[in-house]
Scaffold this active site. Structure first.
Site, PDB file in Angstrom:
ATOM      1  N   HIS A 161     -10.885   0.036   1.304  1.00 58.44           N
ATOM      2  CA  HIS A 161     -10.657   1.049   2.340  1.00 58.44           C
ATOM      3  C   HIS A 161     -11.958   1.096   3.143  1.00 58.44           C
ATOM      4  O   HIS A 161     -12.952   1.658   2.677  1.00 58.44           O
ATOM      5  CB  HIS A 161     -10.343   2.392   1.666  1.00 58.44           C
ATOM      6  N   HIS A 206       0.827  -1.209   0.000  1.00 59.97           N
ATOM      7  CA  HIS A 206       0.000   0.000   0.000  1.00 59.97           C
ATOM      8  C   HIS A 206       0.864   1.263   0.000  1.00 59.97           C
ATOM      9  O   HIS A 206       1.177   1.822   1.055  1.00 59.97           O
ATOM     10  CB  HIS A 206      -0.889  -0.041   1.257  1.00 59.97           C
ATOM     11  N   ASP A 215       0.897   2.586   3.773  1.00 58.93           N
ATOM     12  CA  ASP A 215      -0.006   3.670   3.352  1.00 58.93           C
ATOM     13  C   ASP A 215       0.790   4.964   3.146  1.00 58.93           C
ATOM     14  O   ASP A 215       0.317   6.061   3.480  1.00 58.93           O
ATOM     15  CB  ASP A 215      -1.170   3.878   4.328  1.00 58.93           C
ATOM     16  N   HIS A 245       2.292  14.287   0.660  1.00 60.73           N
ATOM     17  CA  HIS A 245       1.604  15.530   0.305  1.00 60.73           C
ATOM     18  C   HIS A 245       2.631  16.656   0.326  1.00 60.73           C
ATOM     19  O   HIS A 245       3.642  16.562   1.027  1.00 60.73           O
ATOM     20  CB  HIS A 245       0.474  15.838   1.299  1.00 60.73           C
ATOM     21  N   ASP A 260      -8.817   2.411  -2.976  1.00 62.68           N
ATOM     22  CA  ASP A 260      -8.301   3.020  -1.751  1.00 62.68           C
ATOM     23  C   ASP A 260      -8.204   4.540  -1.831  1.00 62.68           C
ATOM     24  O   ASP A 260      -7.862   5.109  -2.853  1.00 62.68           O
ATOM     25  CB  ASP A 260      -6.924   2.480  -1.384  1.00 62.68           C
ATOM     26  N   HIS A 313       1.255   5.129  -2.021  1.00 64.07           N
ATOM     27  CA  HIS A 313       0.750   6.109  -2.986  1.00 64.07           C
ATOM     28  C   HIS A 313       1.961   6.799  -3.614  1.00 64.07           C
ATOM     29  O   HIS A 313       2.617   7.597  -2.959  1.00 64.07           O
ATOM     30  CB  HIS A 313      -0.164   7.125  -2.279  1.00 64.07           C
ATOM     31  N   LEU A 314       2.237   6.459  -4.870  1.00 65.78           N
ATOM     32  CA  LEU A 314       3.419   7.031  -5.531  1.00 65.78           C
ATOM     33  C   LEU A 314       3.073   8.288  -6.324  1.00 65.78           C
ATOM     34  O   LEU A 314       3.966   8.992  -6.786  1.00 65.78           O
ATOM     35  CB  LEU A 314       4.093   5.987  -6.425  1.00 65.78           C
ATOM     36  N   ARG A 315       1.762   8.561  -6.466  1.00 68.14           N
ATOM     37  CA  ARG A 315       1.250   9.852  -7.002  1.00 68.14           C
ATOM     38  C   ARG A 315       1.486  10.100  -8.484  1.00 68.14           C
ATOM     39  O   ARG A 315       1.022  11.125  -8.992  1.00 68.14           O
ATOM     40  CB  ARG A 315       1.817  11.038  -6.208  1.00 68.14           C
TER      41      ARG A 315
HETATM   42  O1  DOR Z   1      -4.472   8.937   4.915  1.00 66.29           O
HETATM   43  C1  DOR Z   1      -4.728   8.541   3.788  1.00 66.29           C
HETATM   44  N1  DOR Z   1      -4.175   9.099   2.688  1.00 66.29           N
HETATM   45  N2  DOR Z   1      -5.584   7.533   3.647  1.00 66.29           N
HETATM   46  C2  DOR Z   1      -6.023   7.133   2.442  1.00 66.29           C
HETATM   47  O2  DOR Z   1      -6.785   6.223   2.375  1.00 66.29           O
HETATM   48  C3  DOR Z   1      -5.590   7.836   1.210  1.00 66.29           C
HETATM   49  C4  DOR Z   1      -4.290   8.479   1.402  1.00 66.29           C
HETATM   50  C5  DOR Z   1      -3.950   9.424   0.302  1.00 66.29           C
HETATM   51  O3  DOR Z   1      -4.090   9.059  -0.868  1.00 66.29           O
HETATM   52  O4  DOR Z   1      -3.455  10.524   0.590  1.00 66.29           O
HETATM   53 ZN    ZN Z   2      -6.932   3.954   2.447  1.00 62.84          ZN
END
Ligand code: DOR
Ligand code: ZN
Length: 435
Positions: free
Chosen positions: A184, A63, A310, A314, A155, A65-67
């Site tokens: 999720h 899990h 996760d 940001h 997710d 998130h590579l964006r």
């Molecule tokens: O905290 C989170 N950030 N939970 C998620 O399910 C998505 C993730 C995000 O993509 O920033």
């Molecule tokens: Zn999530």
């Protein structure tokens, strides 16, 4: 060009796939493990003296998130996979909530091509369950599976419709390969507007709550639908004691379900939000000390299968706003292993074999990443991590990740990655990312 040869000498080899935990030499040649034993001859290989270190299969994240594509100001595949390598990972599942959403083969192929060209670890693109993650119509699941996807998830969003989840779990059974539907689990109606766990602390801080029941009701529903369809369900980032108990009973019943927990949910509680630190704003939210204890117990007894980061980068300006306006998420790839070693292994809460199992061997199996997760044995791809278990460090910038929104910012952790090998090639050497 063939990969260089290395003799990793004298480390404590921790290999859950073989239940092995003992000091051994590991000879790597041509990208694979050539020999494992005591007092091995270097035979022309470069010797890395790793006595006192831990040697484990490279970590696998279910899990991250590579964006990329779409939010490259937060992270890219290049920076995210380097952060992964720095944290000891050789494989990550890249979540589908990109822009465009990874709901068709073209996006999966683009991610995979970028990963091959710029990545520092293997990337397994996650496919979306529904078109645009809108929760209404199924994504091109057949096409996604054809393109090699094994894990599907919306997710960031819960699959709100029970009917849609039923169709997805039923469809997932139609393939020769095991296909996993990852949810999720937060009821969107119950968490609407919520900023943190609903309880005494949300009241004291004046923030709208996201109740634990939002997770409980969706987990109960998802388990019932998994039972009904026989499809393989995976529950993302469990956070609450009651959800854990539902999963425990479902597993006893034989329902095909797996679950993950994050390092931050294993460590922090809602009380830690007292300073309105937006780096601790995550979905699902940090919960109570009792919830945290239940998560730890569940990881030890296998009710929760895996630790997943996760990793949710940001930009600084996105997080440096009022708590209500900050997006949820913390980065985690560079700290996950050290958090597990510091918070769970060092105090004797979990043994090292199970910790590595939850960070590597079991997630590799769930993901179908057969080259990862061990066993560390002759002929196997040399996807390995070497860790100095005594190295003590403070989590602070600069990070390898493009982002710096780390929940663990300022915390002292013990355990640091020394080398990471991807098919015998170092991506981290002597603590430095070299890929
Ligand atoms: O905290 C989170 N950030 N939970 C998620 O399910 C998505 C993730 C995000 O993509 O920033
Ligand atoms: Zn999530």
């Amino acid at each position: 060009m063939s990969a260089p040869a290395w003799l990793l000498r004298g480390a404590r080899v921790v290999d859950p796939a073989q239940g092995r935990d003992e000091p051994l030499d590991v000879l790597v040649r041509g990208g694979v493990v050539a020999e494992v034993g005591v007092g091995l001859d270097a035979a022309g290989a470069t010797v890395l003296d790793v006595a006192g270190a831990l040697l484990a299969p490279g970590l696998v994240d279910l899990h991250a998130h590579l964006r990329e594509p779409g939010e490259e100001h937060k992270e890219t595949i290049a920076t995210g996979t380097r952060a992964a390598a720095a944290g000891g990972y050789t494989a990550v599942a890249a979540m589908a909530n990109t822009s465009p959403v990874s709901d068709r083969a073209a996006v999966v192929r683009a991610v995979r091509e970028l990963a091959e060209a710029t990545g520092a670890c293997d990337v397994f693109p996650v496919g979306a369950i529904t078109k645009g993650q809108q929760g209404e119509t199924l994504a091109e699941i057949g096409e996604l599976v054809e393109a090699g996807v094994r894990l599907l998830s919306d997710d960031g969003r819960c699959v709100a419709s029970a009917r849609v989840l039923r169709n997805a779990l039923t469809y997932a059974r139609a393939f020769a390969e095991p296909v996993v539907i990852a949810d999720h689990a937060e009821d969107p109606d119950l968490v609407e507007g919520g900023q943190m766990h609903e309880g005494v602390h949300s009241v004291a801080l004046g923030l709208a709550g996201r109740p634990a029941e939002a997770e409980e009701v969706i987990v109960a529903r998802d388990l019932a639908i998994a039972r009904m369809t026989g499809g393989r369900l995976h529950l993302c980032h469990l956070s609450s004691a009651r959800a854990v108990e539902l999963v425990r009973r479902a597993k006893q019943e034989g329902i095909r379900v797996s679950a993950e927990v994050t390092p931050h949910h294993l460590t922090f509680t809602d009380e830690d939000l007292r300073d309105y630190d937006t780096n601790l704003k995550v979905n699902p939210p940090l919960r109570t000390a009792e919830d945290r204890e239940a998560l730890r117990d569940a990881l030890v007894d296998g009710t929760i299968d895996a630790v997943a980061t996760d990793h949710a980068p940001h930009a600084v300006e996105e997080k440096e706003v009022e708590f209500d306006r900050a997006p949820p998420g913390t980065i985690g790839l560079e700290t996950a292993l050290a958090v597990v070693l510091t918070e769970l292994v060092a105090p004797g809460r979990i043994d090292l074999l199970r910790a590595i199992d939850a960070l590597s061997t079991t997630p590799a199996r769930i993901l179908g990443a057969s080259e990862h997760g061990g066993p560390i044995a002759p002929g196997r791809p040399a996807n390995l991590v070497v860790v100095d278990p005594e190295a003590s460090w403070v989590v602070e910038p600069p990070f390898v990740s493009k982002a710096r929104n780390a929940a663990f910012l300022g915390r002292r952790l013990r355990g640091r990655v020394v080398h990471t090998l991807l098919r015998g090639r170092p991506t981290v050497l002597d603590g430095k990312v070299v890929a």
